[in-house]
Design a protein around this motif. Structure first.
Motif, PDB file in Angstrom:
ATOM      1  N   GLY A  68      15.012   1.637   4.214  1.00 54.83           N
ATOM      2  CA  GLY A  68      13.990   0.851   3.519  1.00 54.83           C
ATOM      3  C   GLY A  68      14.252  -0.631   3.685  1.00 54.83           C
ATOM      4  N   GLU A  69      13.177  -1.415   3.657  1.00 55.34           N
ATOM      5  CA  GLU A  69      13.327  -2.854   3.866  1.00 55.34           C
ATOM      6  C   GLU A  69      14.211  -3.490   2.802  1.00 55.34           C
ATOM      7  OE1 GLU A  69      10.766  -6.933   4.590  1.00 55.34           O
ATOM      8  OE2 GLU A  69       9.753  -5.187   3.736  1.00 55.34           O
ATOM      9  N   GLU A  70      14.052  -3.070   1.554  1.00 51.38           N
ATOM     10  CA  GLU A  70      14.779  -3.731   0.468  1.00 51.38           C
ATOM     11  C   GLU A  70      16.139  -3.112   0.182  1.00 51.38           C
ATOM     12  OE1 GLU A  70      13.676  -6.492  -0.429  1.00 51.38           O
ATOM     13  OE2 GLU A  70      11.739  -6.258   0.548  1.00 51.38           O
ATOM     14  N   THR A  71      16.284  -1.802   0.384  1.00 57.33           N
ATOM     15  CA  THR A  71      17.527  -1.131  -0.002  1.00 57.33           C
ATOM     16  C   THR A  71      18.372  -0.686   1.175  1.00 57.33           C
ATOM     17  OG1 THR A  71      16.294   0.948  -0.242  1.00 57.33           O
ATOM     18  CG2 THR A  71      16.609  -0.380  -2.230  1.00 57.33           C
ATOM     19  N   GLY A  72      17.914  -0.942   2.409  1.00 55.24           N
ATOM     20  CA  GLY A  72      18.734  -0.636   3.570  1.00 55.24           C
ATOM     21  C   GLY A  72      18.766   0.838   3.910  1.00 55.24           C
ATOM     22  N   GLY A  73      19.794   1.232   4.628  1.00 49.58           N
ATOM     23  CA  GLY A  73      19.877   2.591   5.139  1.00 49.58           C
ATOM     24  C   GLY A  73      20.936   3.426   4.455  1.00 49.58           C
ATOM     25  N   ALA A  74      20.708   4.733   4.442  1.00 50.50           N
ATOM     26  CA  ALA A  74      21.679   5.681   3.900  1.00 50.50           C
ATOM     27  C   ALA A  74      21.497   7.013   4.609  1.00 50.50           C
ATOM     28  CB  ALA A  74      21.500   5.853   2.395  1.00 50.50           C
ATOM     29  N   ALA A  75      22.591   7.611   5.031  1.00 54.83           N
ATOM     30  CA  ALA A  75      22.531   8.909   5.698  1.00 54.83           C
ATOM     31  C   ALA A  75      22.248  10.002   4.679  1.00 54.83           C
ATOM     32  CB  ALA A  75      23.848   9.184   6.415  1.00 54.83           C
ATOM     33  N   GLY A  76      21.576  11.038   5.119  1.00 46.65           N
ATOM     34  CA  GLY A  76      21.323  12.185   4.262  1.00 46.65           C
ATOM     35  C   GLY A  76      22.140  13.382   4.699  1.00 46.65           C
ATOM     36  N   ALA A  77      22.154  14.404   3.876  1.00 51.58           N
ATOM     37  CA  ALA A  77      22.863  15.628   4.239  1.00 51.58           C
ATOM     38  C   ALA A  77      22.235  16.271   5.477  1.00 51.58           C
ATOM     39  CB  ALA A  77      22.844  16.603   3.057  1.00 51.58           C
ATOM     40  N   ASP A  78      20.923  16.066   5.658  1.00 55.55           N
ATOM     41  CA  ASP A  78      20.237  16.511   6.864  1.00 55.55           C
ATOM     42  C   ASP A  78      20.218  15.332   7.842  1.00 55.55           C
ATOM     43  OD1 ASP A  78      18.515  17.211   8.880  1.00 55.55           O
ATOM     44  OD2 ASP A  78      16.912  17.941   7.566  1.00 55.55           O
ATOM     45  N   PRO A  79      21.059  15.349   8.884  1.00 55.29           N
ATOM     46  CA  PRO A  79      21.148  14.203   9.785  1.00 55.29           C
ATOM     47  C   PRO A  79      19.968  14.078  10.734  1.00 55.29           C
ATOM     48  CG  PRO A  79      22.548  15.965  10.582  1.00 55.29           C
ATOM     49  CD  PRO A  79      21.975  16.435   9.273  1.00 55.29           C
ATOM     50  N   THR A  80      19.059  15.061  10.740  1.00 54.45           N
ATOM     51  CA  THR A  80      17.950  15.049  11.696  1.00 54.45           C
ATOM     52  C   THR A  80      16.698  14.395  11.147  1.00 54.45           C
ATOM     53  OG1 THR A  80      16.986  17.186  11.033  1.00 54.45           O
ATOM     54  CG2 THR A  80      18.821  17.222  12.623  1.00 54.45           C
ATOM     55  N   ASP A  86       8.498   0.640   4.470  1.00 55.78           N
ATOM     56  CA  ASP A  86       8.246  -0.744   4.082  1.00 55.78           C
ATOM     57  C   ASP A  86       7.345  -0.690   2.858  1.00 55.78           C
ATOM     58  OD1 ASP A  86       7.668  -3.406   3.745  1.00 55.78           O
ATOM     59  OD2 ASP A  86       7.230  -3.799   5.846  1.00 55.78           O
ATOM     60  N   PRO A  87       7.866  -1.009   1.683  1.00 55.68           N
ATOM     61  CA  PRO A  87       7.075  -0.845   0.464  1.00 55.68           C
ATOM     62  C   PRO A  87       5.936  -1.841   0.338  1.00 55.68           C
ATOM     63  CG  PRO A  87       9.107  -1.974  -0.033  1.00 55.68           C
ATOM     64  CD  PRO A  87       9.203  -1.541   1.406  1.00 55.68           C
ATOM     65  N   LEU A  88       6.059  -2.988   1.024  1.00 57.04           N
ATOM     66  CA  LEU A  88       5.021  -4.015   0.948  1.00 57.04           C
ATOM     67  C   LEU A  88       5.030  -4.810   2.246  1.00 57.04           C
ATOM     68  CD1 LEU A  88       2.851  -5.664  -0.418  1.00 57.04           C
ATOM     69  CD2 LEU A  88       4.616  -6.847  -1.738  1.00 57.04           C
ATOM     70  N   ASP A  89       4.250  -4.355   3.190  1.00 54.58           N
ATOM     71  CA  ASP A  89       4.116  -5.072   4.461  1.00 54.58           C
ATOM     72  C   ASP A  89       3.000  -6.096   4.295  1.00 54.58           C
ATOM     73  OD1 ASP A  89       4.700  -5.449   7.286  1.00 54.58           O
ATOM     74  OD2 ASP A  89       2.656  -4.726   7.579  1.00 54.58           O
ATOM     75  N   GLY A  90       3.318  -7.348   4.558  1.00 52.00           N
ATOM     76  CA  GLY A  90       2.372  -8.426   4.281  1.00 52.00           C
ATOM     77  C   GLY A  90       2.700  -9.116   2.970  1.00 52.00           C
ATOM     78  N   TRP A 101      -2.488  -6.333   2.750  1.00 49.47           N
ATOM     79  CA  TRP A 101      -1.097  -5.903   2.711  1.00 49.47           C
ATOM     80  C   TRP A 101      -1.089  -4.378   2.562  1.00 49.47           C
ATOM     81  CZ3 TRP A 101      -0.756  -3.794  -2.176  1.00 49.47           C
ATOM     82  CH2 TRP A 101      -1.613  -4.337  -3.146  1.00 49.47           C
ATOM     83  N   ALA A 102       0.042  -3.760   2.801  1.00 46.64           N
ATOM     84  CA  ALA A 102       0.046  -2.298   2.853  1.00 46.64           C
ATOM     85  C   ALA A 102       1.408  -1.718   2.505  1.00 46.64           C
ATOM     86  CB  ALA A 102      -0.366  -1.827   4.256  1.00 46.64           C
ATOM     87  N   VAL A 103       1.386  -0.440   2.163  1.00 45.15           N
ATOM     88  CA  VAL A 103       2.576   0.392   2.009  1.00 45.15           C
ATOM     89  C   VAL A 103       2.701   1.216   3.291  1.00 45.15           C
ATOM     90  CG1 VAL A 103       3.662   2.239   0.681  1.00 45.15           C
ATOM     91  CG2 VAL A 103       2.208   0.544  -0.480  1.00 45.15           C
ATOM     92  N   SER A 104       3.885   1.221   3.900  1.00 46.58           N
ATOM     93  CA  SER A 104       4.094   1.945   5.151  1.00 46.58           C
ATOM     94  C   SER A 104       5.238   2.942   4.989  1.00 46.58           C
ATOM     95  CB  SER A 104       4.413   0.960   6.283  1.00 46.58           C
ATOM     96  OG  SER A 104       4.674   1.651   7.488  1.00 46.58           O
ATOM     97  N   ILE A 105       4.965   4.215   5.290  1.00 42.43           N
ATOM     98  CA  ILE A 105       5.962   5.282   5.173  1.00 42.43           C
ATOM     99  C   ILE A 105       5.912   6.138   6.426  1.00 42.43           C
ATOM    100  CG2 ILE A 105       6.768   7.265   3.843  1.00 42.43           C
ATOM    101  CD1 ILE A 105       5.266   6.159   1.421  1.00 42.43           C
ATOM    102  N   ARG A 209       6.895  -9.681  18.532  1.00 38.88           N
ATOM    103  CA  ARG A 209       8.351  -9.682  18.668  1.00 38.88           C
ATOM    104  C   ARG A 209       8.993  -9.816  17.284  1.00 38.88           C
ATOM    105  NH1 ARG A 209       6.168 -12.777  22.674  1.00 38.88           N
ATOM    106  NH2 ARG A 209       6.860 -12.431  24.818  1.00 38.88           N
ATOM    107  N   GLU A 210      10.305  -9.579  17.239  1.00 44.81           N
ATOM    108  CA  GLU A 210      11.122  -9.813  16.038  1.00 44.81           C
ATOM    109  C   GLU A 210      10.629  -9.044  14.815  1.00 44.81           C
ATOM    110  OE1 GLU A 210      13.449 -13.630  15.485  1.00 44.81           O
ATOM    111  OE2 GLU A 210      11.665 -14.417  16.475  1.00 44.81           O
ATOM    112  N   LEU A 211      10.332  -7.788  15.016  1.00 45.35           N
ATOM    113  CA  LEU A 211       9.977  -6.905  13.925  1.00 45.35           C
ATOM    114  C   LEU A 211      11.141  -5.974  13.619  1.00 45.35           C
ATOM    115  CD1 LEU A 211       6.410  -6.001  15.192  1.00 45.35           C
ATOM    116  CD2 LEU A 211       6.922  -7.375  13.165  1.00 45.35           C
ATOM    117  N   SER A 212      11.013  -5.231  12.530  1.00 45.95           N
ATOM    118  CA  SER A 212      12.004  -4.217  12.161  1.00 45.95           C
ATOM    119  C   SER A 212      11.360  -2.841  12.219  1.00 45.95           C
ATOM    120  CB  SER A 212      12.538  -4.483  10.751  1.00 45.95           C
ATOM    121  OG  SER A 212      13.196  -5.741  10.693  1.00 45.95           O
ATOM    122  N   ALA A 213      12.198  -1.808  12.257  1.00 44.40           N
ATOM    123  CA  ALA A 213      11.680  -0.442  12.379  1.00 44.40           C
ATOM    124  C   ALA A 213      10.694  -0.110  11.265  1.00 44.40           C
ATOM    125  CB  ALA A 213      12.835   0.555  12.386  1.00 44.40           C
ATOM    126  N   TRP A 214      10.974  -0.585  10.039  1.00 44.94           N
ATOM    127  CA  TRP A 214      10.097  -0.238   8.919  1.00 44.94           C
ATOM    128  C   TRP A 214       8.726  -0.908   9.034  1.00 44.94           C
ATOM    129  CZ3 TRP A 214      15.047  -2.365   7.704  1.00 44.94           C
ATOM    130  CH2 TRP A 214      15.069  -3.758   7.600  1.00 44.94           C
TER     131      TRP A 214
END
Length: 261
Positions: A68-80, A86-90, A101-105, A209-214
């Motif tokens: 997530g854009e605000e809370t970063g990354g965390a691995a889950g028990a399911d690695p796949t 992005d909770p608020l793009d724009g 503006w939008a919510v992106s999941i 250019r210069e975007l993030s995955a979320w």
């Protein structure tokens, strides 16, 4: 709206966050805002939206990973499997009272985006897609990329670098090459919606250019499922790395050729 259990969970989470964001948007002048960097803002509304989405998605699928854009990354028990959010793009549009503006999941499975939702609460437009099932708007409108084939008839979208970003010279060169050959270029300030609009045929292509995955994960699948093409800005580059080109199939090669110089 027919979709998988995962997609329905994503739509529920997007609507829940959207309701919270709309409430704060109506009182935008009262938002408590801090800065993450020059021109890059984060609000209480942004963080609360991500909390609501995370609670909903991980409540329903507790073994999945998270980015997530605000809370970063965390691995889950399911690695796949991993949620990309992005909770608020724009955000800058939101904080200036502009209703774009939008919510992106997105849901990633084994490195590939398989489900996507981009929700525009201000206009109540829910763009969604699942791999192999097409791209849709709201309950039953199937989306297709535009059918334009002539560059001089096409309208493209992009994002102009701001603040401390380093790619302004390259972007200005892009514009100098592209604008004389087109019907126009738009800069609306929300990458997820730019990609959704390509999927809907409203824009004929998009690059940045210069975007993030979320910023782009959900939008990439929307465009592909609407019959469009998405590639990295450089050939062979993964679009999730943050530099991409998207467009309809008829214009893509000419458009990409101009951007890649």
């Amino acid at each position: 709206m027919q979709g998988s259990a995962n997609l329905n969970l994503m739509i529920k989470a997007a609507r829940k966050a959207g309701r919270s964001l709309v409430k704060d948007f109506r009182e935008v002048e009262n938002l408590q805002v801090s800065t993450k960097g020059p021109g890059d803002f984060v609000s209480k509304a942004d963080r609360e939206a991500e909390r609501l989405i995370k609670e909903e998605l991980l409540g329903g699928r507790p073994t999945y990973g998270w980015l997530g854009e605000e809370t970063g990354g965390a691995a889950g028990a399911d690695p796949t499997r991993r949620w990309i959010v992005d909770p608020l793009d724009g955000t800058t549009n939101f904080l200036h009272g502009m209703p774009h503006w939008a919510v992106s999941i997105a849901l990633e499975h084994k490195g590939e985006i398989v489900s996507a939702v981009v929700y525009d609460p201000a206009k109540d437009e829910m763009f969604w897609a699942e791999k192999g099932s097409g791209c849709w708007l709201n309950d039953n409108r199937r989306l297709r990329v535009s059918g334009r084939r002539a560059m001089h008839e096409a309208v493209f979208a992009t994002g102009v670098p701001f603040g401390a970003k380093s790619t302004l010279p390259a972007m200005l060169q892009d514009l100098a090459r592209l604008m004389p050959a087109t019907a126009g270029v738009r800069r609306w300030g929300a990458a997820a919606l730019d990609l959704a609009y390509v999927a809907a045929g409203r824009f004929d292509g998009y690059w940045e250019r210069e975007l993030s995955a979320w910023d782009v994960a959900a939008g990439i699948l929307l465009v592909k499922e609407a019959g469009g093409m998405v590639e990295g800005l450089r050939k062979g580059q993964d679009p999730l790395d943050g530099a991409l080109i998207a467009g309809n199939d008829g214009l893509f090669d000419a458009f990409a050729g101009v951007i890649r110089g």
